[in-house]
Design an enzyme around this catalytic site. Structure first.
Site, short mmCIF file in Angstrom:
data_model
loop_
_atom_site.label_atom_id
_atom_site.label_comp_id
_atom_site.label_asym_id
_atom_site.label_seq_id
_atom_site.Cartn_x
_atom_site.Cartn_y
_atom_site.Cartn_z
CG LEU A 1 -2.06 1.02 1.25
CD1 LEU A 1 -2.98 0.85 0.04
CD2 LEU A 1 -2.86 0.91 2.53
CG ASP A 2 1.26 3.41 -3.65
OD1 ASP A 2 2.10 2.51 -3.77
OD2 ASP A 2 0.49 3.77 -4.56
CE1 TYR A 3 5.80 8.00 4.22
CE2 TYR A 3 5.58 9.69 2.51
CZ TYR A 3 5.92 9.32 3.81
OH TYR A 3 6.37 10.27 4.69
#
Length: 204
Positions: free
Chosen positions: A44-46
């Site tokens: 899950l992206d930053y």
């Protein structure tokens, strides 16, 4: 059986337990999860929020993250602009992004989700431009796919929250909270023993 952690990842938290970048340290999973020997099942992206699953069981991790299994993932997406039905239909049918045509997706307009927590820092809004909310369900997981899809139809993503992975959801989890579940995995079939061929008795 296997243990599974459901975690509501806050905005700007790395999806790993250490930060390898030099300079000012960024928040990581280690700031929230103390359970040893668990790892994210997927990414899950930053700059995305929402559901992240972690486990120390390799079979369960593969079952969740494997592209071959096409486990559906549902996102709540705030986009810039008043998105129209043509753009929604294009997202459903598949849009062309840098690495090819996306698979058909389930996409619909929704009101802003109830009881949605404020983001820190908040989303930057432009007074003259409205925003819209979408619910998008994908069965593939390319890098930053949702953001690239909405940009391709002319409606950039402002906020991205993963709400569901398979049958697991964010229900009851505030940002930074997590809970554990015990998962009963199907027993793997034991390999069949190869029987040696029956020899016919020699005639005397």
């Amino acid at each position: 059986m296997a243990d599974l952690i459901l975690f509501n990842k806050p905005f700007q938290v790395l999806c790993q337990f250490t930060d390898d970048r030099e300079g000012e340290p960024r928040a990581t999973l280690a700031d929230y999860i103390r359970t040893p020997d668990v790892y994210p099942a997927g990414r899950l992206d930053y700059d995305s929020e929402g559901l992240l699953l972690l486990t120390g069981n390799g079979a369960l991790q593969h079952r969740i993250a494997s592209p071959e299994r096409k486990m559906p993932k549902t996102y709540w997406v705030q986009v810039e602009g008043d998105i129209d039905e043509d753009a929604v239909k294009a997202l459903c049918d598949g849009v062309r992004i840098r690495d090819g045509l996306t698979r058909p997706a389930t996409v619909r307009r929704i009101p802003e989700p109830a009881d949605l927590w404020p983001r820190t820092p908040p989303v930057r809004h432009r007074e003259a431009i409205p925003t819209s909310w979408l619910e998008i369900t994908l069965t593939e997981g390319r890098n930053r796919q949702v953001r690239r899809m909405t940009a391709a139809v002319g409606f950039p993503t402002l906020r991205l929250i993963r709400y569901r992975i398979g049958d697991w959801t964010l229900a009851g989890l505030r940002p930074g909270d997590h809970r554990s579940e015990t998962i009963h995995l199907p027993r793997a079939e034991a390999p069949k023993r190869r029987r040696s061929p029956t020899r016919r008795p020699r005639r005397k």
